[in-house]
Scaffold this active site. Sequence first.
Site, mmCIF file in Angstrom:
data_model
loop_
_atom_site.group_PDB
_atom_site.id
_atom_site.type_symbol
_atom_site.label_atom_id
_atom_site.label_comp_id
_atom_site.label_asym_id
_atom_site.label_seq_id
_atom_site.Cartn_x
_atom_site.Cartn_y
_atom_site.Cartn_z
ATOM 1 N N LYS A 181 1.012 -1.306 0.121
ATOM 2 C CA LYS A 181 -0.019 -0.084 -0.038
ATOM 3 C C LYS A 181 0.777 1.253 -0.126
ATOM 4 C CE LYS A 181 -1.616 1.624 4.044
ATOM 5 N NZ LYS A 181 -1.203 3.044 4.544
ATOM 6 N N ASN A 182 1.980 1.297 1.056
ATOM 7 C CA ASN A 182 2.724 2.417 0.949
ATOM 8 C C ASN A 182 3.581 2.856 -0.037
ATOM 9 O OD1 ASN A 182 1.007 3.141 3.141
ATOM 10 N ND2 ASN A 182 2.725 2.484 4.859
ATOM 11 N N ARG A 225 1.349 14.939 13.577
ATOM 12 C CA ARG A 225 1.589 14.505 12.127
ATOM 13 C C ARG A 225 1.738 15.786 11.112
ATOM 14 N NH1 ARG A 225 -1.096 9.221 9.574
ATOM 15 N NH2 ARG A 225 0.965 9.298 8.458
HETATM 16 N N1 EPU Z 1 7.196 14.403 10.509
HETATM 17 C C1 EPU Z 1 7.247 15.798 10.737
HETATM 18 N N2 EPU Z 1 7.285 16.727 9.630
HETATM 19 C C2 EPU Z 1 6.867 16.482 8.496
HETATM 20 C C3 EPU Z 1 6.643 15.009 8.136
HETATM 21 C C4 EPU Z 1 6.907 14.131 9.120
HETATM 22 O O1 EPU Z 1 7.636 16.221 11.927
HETATM 23 O O2 EPU Z 1 6.833 17.202 7.517
HETATM 24 C C5 EPU Z 1 7.252 13.634 11.580
HETATM 25 C C6 EPU Z 1 5.855 12.710 11.817
HETATM 26 O O3 EPU Z 1 4.922 13.370 12.679
HETATM 27 C C7 EPU Z 1 6.375 11.262 12.575
HETATM 28 C C8 EPU Z 1 7.741 11.167 11.510
HETATM 29 O O4 EPU Z 1 8.061 12.556 11.153
HETATM 30 O O5 EPU Z 1 6.645 11.679 13.613
HETATM 31 C C9 EPU Z 1 7.705 10.244 10.391
HETATM 32 O O6 EPU Z 1 6.539 10.516 9.504
HETATM 33 P P1 EPU Z 1 6.698 10.279 7.956
HETATM 34 O O7 EPU Z 1 6.546 11.627 7.217
HETATM 35 O O8 EPU Z 1 7.637 9.617 7.757
HETATM 36 O O9 EPU Z 1 5.141 9.509 7.909
HETATM 37 P P2 EPU Z 1 4.130 9.547 6.712
HETATM 38 O O10 EPU Z 1 5.011 9.494 5.384
HETATM 39 O O11 EPU Z 1 3.145 10.456 6.767
HETATM 40 C C10 EPU Z 1 4.433 6.920 6.130
HETATM 41 C C11 EPU Z 1 3.352 5.874 6.088
HETATM 42 C C12 EPU Z 1 2.863 5.368 7.306
HETATM 43 C C13 EPU Z 1 4.142 5.178 8.254
HETATM 44 C C14 EPU Z 1 5.065 6.132 8.518
HETATM 45 C C15 EPU Z 1 6.603 5.932 9.367
HETATM 46 C C16 EPU Z 1 2.281 6.178 3.906
HETATM 47 C C17 EPU Z 1 1.215 6.452 3.133
HETATM 48 N N3 EPU Z 1 2.205 6.220 5.104
HETATM 49 O O12 EPU Z 1 3.513 7.981 6.675
HETATM 50 O O13 EPU Z 1 1.994 4.348 7.217
HETATM 51 O O14 EPU Z 1 3.670 4.682 9.552
HETATM 52 O O15 EPU Z 1 5.554 6.448 6.998
HETATM 53 O O16 EPU Z 1 6.987 4.725 8.540
HETATM 54 O O17 EPU Z 1 3.467 5.695 3.186
HETATM 55 C C18 EPU Z 1 0.303 2.934 7.850
HETATM 56 O O18 EPU Z 1 0.600 2.245 6.795
HETATM 57 O O19 EPU Z 1 -0.381 2.340 8.919
HETATM 58 C C19 EPU Z 1 1.021 3.998 8.188
HETATM 59 C C20 EPU Z 1 0.477 5.179 8.921
#
Ligand code: EPU
Length: 428
Positions: free
Chosen positions: A24-25, A122
């Site tokens: 999915k991701n 987030r």
């Molecule tokens: N963060 C910031 N600033 C930003 C972006 C992120 O502070 O601009 C913080 C977040 O709050 C968090 C950390 O950095 O504490 C990591 O967040 P990241 O941006 O890596 O997460 P994401 O890209 O929003 C993806 C997956 C998530 C998975 C996370 C971590 C997708 C669509 N989602 O989210 O998947 O938990 O990476 O590996 O790829 C899931 O599948 O259940 C899911 C939540």
Amino acid sequence: MVDEVVRIVGGRTLAGAVAIAGAKNAGLPLLAASLLTDEEVVLHRVPELRDIGFMGDILQKLQGEFVHSGGTVRVRMENPRGNPDYDAVRLMRASVCVMGPLVARRGEVQIPLPGGCVLGARPIDLHLRGLERLGCSISLRNGLVHVAARRLRGANIFLGGRHGSTVTGTANVLCAAVLAEGITQIQSAACEPEVVDLCHLLCKMGARIDGIGSPTLTIEGVGRLHGAEHTLIPDRIEFGTFLLIALITHSDLVLPAIESVAHGALLDILAQAGASIEVGPERTFIRGSACELRPVELTTLPFPGFPTDLQAPMCALMTQAAGISVLTERVYPSRFSHVAELERMGGHILLEGPSAIVRGPTKLSGAPVTATELRGGACLYMAALAAEGESVIRGVEHVDRGYENFDAKLRSIGAVVERECLGQRLAP
Ligand code: EPU
């Protein structure tokens, strides 16, 4: 939307082989990347999931063609018009993945700022900072972020934040940089296999990216990208979830072969927990029947660390280990909505800051419980499969976002899982 619940009668030993869907991701950012070209992008092994459906709706609302059939998606974004609306972002945060591709393709995008969610605050500050470094102007008004650039120019960008790198932030900046003028270097880029998969698709579309899989990505911008065909990587979190299901139900399961690099942290922790896993060239065999579970101490971290998406399922498993386990969240320090539900089933878990301290082994008993997020939902399925008696899980729509045919897969290996609309049983 119809309110569905899942009934699980626990305590069964499971057996058989389970197929694993595409990730999915990986699917979500790769679909968003189709916005970078007016030619057709064909993706194979795309799972039938609610989140993939949401992304399809967004692309269609941007006036694109999106057809998902038999695991293959054909997308053509000839002339993307419009912007994702608040409901799109509210339903799925990964909608923000269209931001980088849209600004690169047409110089402008307006997207509702996603708020916090059950995983915590987030923010998307790192996405925006990266795009700003590439020459975008960013403004926020009425809850909408407006990102615009007359010309994108390569830059040096550091994408590390308090909790490490950002997965979808790296995807966004990468998608903008591939069409920027000159060289971009992204430091502290996310190294998740899903980001690597995105790089591979982008290269097939004509992008020039060096350092794929490392925290430093060097991108030489090109004038245009073309269509491409690509097969998504398997879903490592679904794979991990089934390994944990085998262990919690004392079952022997056969899973497909894996790239052990993608699962290093999980395999290491499971070895510490006493699991016996044969990783072969053709298949993976997990012998849950022979496992006396030992407690573990783990910390979730960006890849190659232990994935946050398996913390909740691991929490369910550790209720069955003899002793004290400590599970610490470094990615989403408040991702513990499953804990109170596990306690309702008899788990002994103490939350101490960003750590869950689990005391086992506990005999879990079936109970009505509620999932509030995807992986917390998988954790409740696991607990229900191990528990004595019947559990009724609400909030299963969260599980449908990320596990393809989860109920049917579980039934095919002997689990008693039934889904019903509130008040009305659905045929399996
Ligand atoms: N963060 C910031 N600033 C930003 C972006 C992120 O502070 O601009 C913080 C977040 O709050 C968090 C950390 O950095 O504490 C990591 O967040 P990241 O941006 O890596 O997460 P994401 O890209 O929003 C993806 C997956 C998530 C998975 C996370 C971590 C997708 C669509 N989602 O989210 O998947 O938990 O990476 O590996 O790829 C899931 O599948 O259940 C899911 C939540």
